[in-house]
Design a protein around this motif. Structure first.
Motif, PDB file in Angstrom:
ATOM      1  N   SER A   1      52.811 -41.665 122.979  1.00 35.74           N
ATOM      2  CA  SER A   1      52.262 -40.589 122.154  1.00 35.74           C
ATOM      3  C   SER A   1      52.908 -40.578 120.776  1.00 35.74           C
ATOM      4  O   SER A   1      52.224 -40.466 119.745  1.00 35.74           O
ATOM      5  N   LEU A   2      54.230 -40.703 120.745  1.00 40.42           N
ATOM      6  CA  LEU A   2      54.961 -40.679 119.479  1.00 40.42           C
ATOM      7  C   LEU A   2      54.528 -41.826 118.576  1.00 40.42           C
ATOM      8  O   LEU A   2      54.292 -41.648 117.375  1.00 40.42           O
ATOM      9  N   ILE A   3      54.415 -43.010 119.151  1.00 38.57           N
ATOM     10  CA  ILE A   3      54.016 -44.189 118.378  1.00 38.57           C
ATOM     11  C   ILE A   3      52.634 -43.976 117.759  1.00 38.57           C
ATOM     12  O   ILE A   3      52.396 -44.288 116.593  1.00 38.57           O
TER      13      ILE A   3
ATOM     14  N   GLY B   1      51.657 -43.691 113.711  1.00 39.89           N
ATOM     15  CA  GLY B   1      50.915 -44.873 113.282  1.00 39.89           C
ATOM     16  C   GLY B   1      50.245 -44.753 111.932  1.00 39.89           C
ATOM     17  O   GLY B   1      50.342 -45.666 111.104  1.00 39.89           O
ATOM     18  N   PRO B   2      49.555 -43.642 111.628  1.00 42.15           N
ATOM     19  CA  PRO B   2      48.893 -43.547 110.319  1.00 42.15           C
ATOM     20  C   PRO B   2      49.865 -43.509 109.142  1.00 42.15           C
ATOM     21  O   PRO B   2      49.511 -43.899 108.034  1.00 42.15           O
TER      22      PRO B   2
ATOM     23  N   ILE C   1      56.513 -49.945 111.389  1.00 38.76           N
ATOM     24  CA  ILE C   1      57.432 -49.685 112.492  1.00 38.76           C
ATOM     25  C   ILE C   1      56.669 -49.267 113.738  1.00 38.76           C
ATOM     26  O   ILE C   1      57.060 -49.625 114.864  1.00 38.76           O
ATOM     27  N   ALA C   2      55.568 -48.563 113.572  1.00 41.34           N
ATOM     28  CA  ALA C   2      54.786 -48.124 114.733  1.00 41.34           C
ATOM     29  C   ALA C   2      54.207 -49.323 115.470  1.00 41.34           C
ATOM     30  O   ALA C   2      54.296 -49.422 116.704  1.00 41.34           O
ATOM     31  N   ASP C   3      53.618 -50.244 114.724  1.00 41.07           N
ATOM     32  CA  ASP C   3      53.018 -51.418 115.357  1.00 41.07           C
ATOM     33  C   ASP C   3      54.093 -52.323 115.955  1.00 41.07           C
ATOM     34  O   ASP C   3      53.901 -52.926 117.020  1.00 41.07           O
TER      35      ASP C   3
ATOM     36  N   GLU D   1      57.800 -59.476 119.391  1.00 42.30           N
ATOM     37  CA  GLU D   1      57.492 -59.005 118.037  1.00 42.30           C
ATOM     38  C   GLU D   1      56.026 -58.606 117.862  1.00 42.30           C
ATOM     39  O   GLU D   1      55.711 -57.639 117.179  1.00 42.30           O
ATOM     40  N   TYR D   2      55.133 -59.372 118.451  1.00 43.71           N
ATOM     41  CA  TYR D   2      53.699 -59.121 118.266  1.00 43.71           C
ATOM     42  C   TYR D   2      52.992 -59.087 119.618  1.00 43.71           C
ATOM     43  O   TYR D   2      53.456 -59.665 120.602  1.00 43.71           O
ATOM     44  N   CYS D   3      51.873 -58.387 119.615  1.00 45.84           N
ATOM     45  CA  CYS D   3      51.016 -58.416 120.795  1.00 45.84           C
ATOM     46  C   CYS D   3      49.569 -58.436 120.316  1.00 45.84           C
ATOM     47  O   CYS D   3      49.270 -58.083 119.169  1.00 45.84           O
TER      48      CYS D   3
END
Length: 929
Positions: free
Chosen positions: A760-762, A766-767, A772-774, A785-787
């Motif tokens: 939820s926090l992420i 995000g906007p 940092i969110a991603d 690092e990535y998904c």
């Protein structure tokens, strides 16, 4: 390895590869590249392809330099809104734009070409301007991407594209077709350094010193009898043709030094003081209408100046007698028309007096441009007035005066042939004002601001004496007659849609007209092309037509226009005029405005102040997320302060956020949602309480975003991370996370809650801070690092149904309130006495009356739960008689401290090979054996 070191290895300490440091300079650009290569923007649009659309139309930034921090603020706000709307299920196509034509680019390019001593004509100049604009489009696009802005860059629009230029001309054709365009010799704002007319939106009012003078005009036929005018522009006196008075005001005869001076009665005292007339008398009085019709003698040119009535004459300053130069002011011009005066303007494009037979020889060739030491023209006029005895008083006058926004030099009002749009014909002004009734404004005062500008605006001067722009497609015959025809403009627009406006500058009139059937009355005449270009506000103001109505992915009217508050005079207004003419409606449903970026002293940080503040200069130092966090932390409806101290606050907030996410990721290192999730109804009270607080956060952030009050959202997020999580929940749960068996129900309960809170926090941040969110999302999903499943493709978080868990939430809140109000005070007292070090060294005693509200809570909650919640080794309960006041006391815990959990217990249990530990830890270690 000794026993304590061995015991440390038995703890479930956090483990994560999520870096402690952001290393934004390296890792943020890499993430943006990942978004591009994985086509995140396109996937976002596809995800919501069947959802409702939300169109935020991009006001095009000017392509003459690096992205200014104010422009960065604008794009960050737009990106944050679109990311939020996309998460809420809206389809959010975003087509960025670029404003390419105009004086600033032509000014820079011309200066460069002249420095190289290169010969150039209009065509060559335009080619150089186009390359200049293209180079900065590349630069700005890269800088916007670096800020984390997601957009359809392949479909970006440029006002210099042939198809766009054609739409500008078609819009102009609509103005012509409706009879709104006319040509007139009329005073306009004129920039002498740039040698072009300026629009109101290109004017800024700055502090200025002007010579304030009182000048006498002898009444014709009367000896030693004068009207006295007051002016702060002595250079306009050679163009004086009349003196205006107010018809109903009283005027008095001031007798001094053997002469009579007619002054408005209300201005006599100030006039006599300024002129040093200590010994004076008041003679006759009359009204302004009695003076009107008389003639005065120009103080140094052999011609009459008629006295005329004018309602606009005020009694606030001056003498009540206004010097009228119809070629140098709008009121003067209108007065000139009313009284059939010549629209006389004896200046050339460079602001120098012309030798027209009327201007005194000592003034011919002098410039009226104000510089640091004043203008040569002002000095010379003052000398002439002094030598003729017409100057009664002279001093410096501090006031606000219109300046050219580009050159920063004072503008002049200069009458010359220009093209105008009539704003009152066909009820255009009233239609625009009425059209705003259907538009929402944030903040609401924006409605009154633009309404006031619309009401007060004079007819729109749309012609510019430049080369880098869209031409005004008119033709002149040898007698100066004008061929202005909407059908011809449409014909030329079709040509220009293929080849661009360079066609106008490279071809002859005959070539341009080839294929067009001229009206019979114009056939056989030798025609020449007009030399003026259109005001660039028409360029950007046509974007609703050239972009929103020409692209299937977007629609008109747009849901939102978002720009700085200066655009009430600029883009918002020009878009409204053009849209009302071409479609009879406003091009937007809502206008959202932000203030200017200002420094620590509250002064606007401007590109044109000589010390530009580029976005890159801050991104390189702090990273894009910190800059975005600063933008979204401020109430952007007002001016937005920026300083190193303010950015350091954003850095601290960012670090808190990063540490919060890192702790949660570390705590979840051995948690699988599929295998370890605990149902809501089985979760512990502290976990339910935090989920309840997460629900509050979701509601608050959602409401803030719906109101476009991002600063409230950031405040809520900051409080949640620092107050709810870091200093409360995370502190409480560390013991169970670290010391319990990995699969203990309490530990898995907390991990289940942490996972919900984390996701939820992420999504909520995000906007605002997408990098940092991603990044955290990717580590949470894959540990890397990535998904593939980017955070940008996730939906906005929903509130968690706590069911009957609300009772536990209420209990925990009451106990935490007790902790804040009484328990911590008791513990602090022990610390001051140095009886304890950390809170786990203590035992808390609750002395509760039988009618205390906590009695019922303790029927539902165990003392062990309280000890964990208070972060102490134990809690004891003592009953007090009814009516007694509840008390909380604390003392050092009895027993022995467990070297593994640091809790004090009555006795330790020996467990090989780790030594003695608490019974609870012994059970955990027994499973490890």
């Amino acid at each position: 390895m000794n026993a304590p070191e061995k015991l440390k290895d038995t703890l479930n300490l956090p483990k994560t590869n999520f870096p402690m440091r952001a290393n934004a300079v390296v890792r943020e650009p890499a993430r943006m590249n990942h978004w591009e290569t994985s086509e995140v923007y396109a996937k976002m649009q596809k995800k919501n392809q069947n959802g409702p659309s939300f169109v935020l139309h991009d006001g095009p930034p000017f392509t003459n330099g690096d992205v200014h921090v104010g422009t960065a603020l604008n794009k960050i706000l737009k990106d944050s809104i679109l990311r939020y709307k996309n998460a809420r299920g809206f389809r959010t196509p975003f087509l960025p734009g670029w404003d390419c034509h105009g004086l600033p680019i032509e000014h820079k390019v011309t200066k460069k070409l002249r420095a190289s001593k290169k010969e150039f004509d209009a065509v060559e100049l335009r080619k150089e301007c186009e390359e200049f604009s293209k180079s900065y489009i590349e630069t700005q696009r890269s800088q916007f991407k670096r800020l984390g802005v997601l957009a359809d860059w392949e479909k970006e629009y440029k006002t210099m594209n042939p198809a766009y230029e054609a739409e500008i001309l078609r819009t102009f054709a609509d103005f012509v077709d409706q009879g709104l365009v006319y040509r007139s010799k009329k005073p306009v704002y004129w920039s002498i350094p740039c040698q072009t007319a300026l629009a109101e939106a290109e004017i800024e009012y700055l502090d200025h010193k002007s010579p304030s003078i009182f000048v006498r005009f002898q009444i014709k036929g009367e000896k030693d009898e004068y009207l006295v005018i007051w002016t702060t522009t002595p250079w306009t006196l050679p163009a004086n043709l009349a003196v205006a008075v107010h018809p109903r005001e009283t005027y008095s005869e001031v007798q001094a030094n053997g002469s009579s001076y007619w002054i408005a009665e209300q201005r006599v005292n100030e006039f006599t003081q300024e002129c040093g007339f200590s010994d004076h008398t008041i003679g006759r009085t009359c009204t302004g209408s009695d003076l009107a019709g008389k003639a005065t003698l120009h103080p140094f040119i052999d011609r009459d100046s008629m006295v005329v009535n004018a309602e606009y004459v005020t009694m606030d300053t001056g003498t009540g007698c206004v010097h009228i130069a119809p070629g140098h002011g709008l009121d003067d011009y209108l007065t000139g028309l009313e009284h059939d005066l010549e629209i006389y303007c004896p200046l050339d494009d460079g602001g120098k007096y012309l030798d027209d037979g009327q201007i005194p020889k000592e003034l011919v060739g002098l410039s009226v441009l104000e510089k640091a030491d004043g203008s040569k023209a002002n000095h010379a006029v003052l000398e002439i007035l002094t030598s003729s005895g017409a100057l009664l008083a002279h001093k410096q006058y501090d006031h606000q005066y219109p300046h050219c926004w580009r050159s920063k030099s004072p503008v002049i009002f200069r009458a010359m042939d220009q093209w105008f749009v009539s704003l009152d014909k066909e009820d255009l002004r009233s239609r625009c004002i009425n059209g705003l009734k259907e538009v929402s404004f944030t903040p609401e005062w924006g409605r009154n601001r633009i309404h006031g500008f619309l009401e007060a605006r004079p007819d729109w001067c749309i012609s510019r004496q430049r080369s880098w722009g869209v031409p005004i497609p008119v033709f002149f015959d040898d007698d100066g007659n004008v061929l202005l025809d909407s059908n011809l403009i449409e014909f030329l627009a079709s040509k220009i849609s293929q080849d661009g406006c360079n066609l106008w500058f490279s071809q002859t009139a005959e070539e341009l007209l080839d294929g067009y059937d001229l009206p019979d009355s114009w056939k056989g005449r030798k025609l020449s092309k007009g030399q003026d270009t259109l005001d660039v506000w028409i360029d950007s103001g046509c974007s609703h037509r050239a972009v929103l109505r020409k692209n299937e992915e977007v629609s008109c009217p747009a849901d939102l226009y978002l720009e700085g508050s200066d655009q009430h005079r600029g883009w918002f207004q020009s878009s409204l005029w053009t849209s009302m003419v071409s479609t009879q409606s406003a091009p937007y449903r809502r206008i959202l405005t932000h203030g200017f970026v200002v420094n620590g002293e509250g002064k606007k940080i401007s590109k044109s102040d000589g010390k530009p503040q580029t976005a890159d200069s801050f991104v390189t130092k702090y990273g894009a997320d910190v800059l975005r966090l600063w933008v979204c932390s401020e109430d952007f409806r007002r001016d937005i302060p920026l300083s190193d101290e303010i950015l350091e606050q954003a850095v601290r907030a960012y670090r808190t956020l990063r540490n919060t996410l890192r702790f949660q990721l570390g705590a979840l290192h051995d948690f699988s949602q599929a295998e370890h999730s605990v149902p809501i109804e089985q979760m512990s009270p502290i976990d339910l309480w935090t989920l309840g607080k997460t629900n509050d956060l979701i509601r608050e952030v959602t409401d803030s975003c719906e109101q476009y009050e991002f600063h409230r959202a950031i405040q809520c997020l900051n409080r949640f991370c620092s107050g709810i999580l870091s200093s409360t929940y995370h502190d409480v749960i560390k013991d169970r996370l670290y010391t319990l068996d990995p699969n203990d129900p309490l530990r898995r309960s907390t991990q289940s809650a942490l996972r919900m809170i984390f996701e939820s926090l992420i999504k909520l941040i995000g906007p605002f801070t997408p990098y940092i969110a991603d990044e955290a999302w990717a580590f949470g999903q894959s540990g890397e690092e990535y998904c593939n499943d980017s955070l940008s493709l996730q939906d906005w978080p929903k509130e968690i149904d706590l069911g009957e868990g609300q009772i536990a939430v209420s209990d925990v809140q009451e106990l935490l309130d007790l902790k804040d109000s009484h328990v911590n005070e008791a513990l602090e007292s022990l610390r001051v006495k140095k009886e304890i070090g950390q809170s786990l060294d203590a035992c808390v005693s609750l002395c509760l009356s039988t009618d205390s509200k906590f009695v019922d809570i303790l029927k539902r909650r165990s003392l062990d739960e309280l000890a964990e919640l208070f972060i102490v080794s134990s809690v004891t309960l003592e009953n007090l008689p009814s009516g007694e006041v509840d008390k909380v006391t604390a003392c050092h815990a009895s027993g022995i401290r467990c070297p593994r959990s640091w809790r004090w217990v009555p006795e330790l249990v020996k467990v090989e090979p780790w030594g003695e530990v608490s019974p609870r830890c012994a059970e955990v270690l027994a499973k490890i054996r």
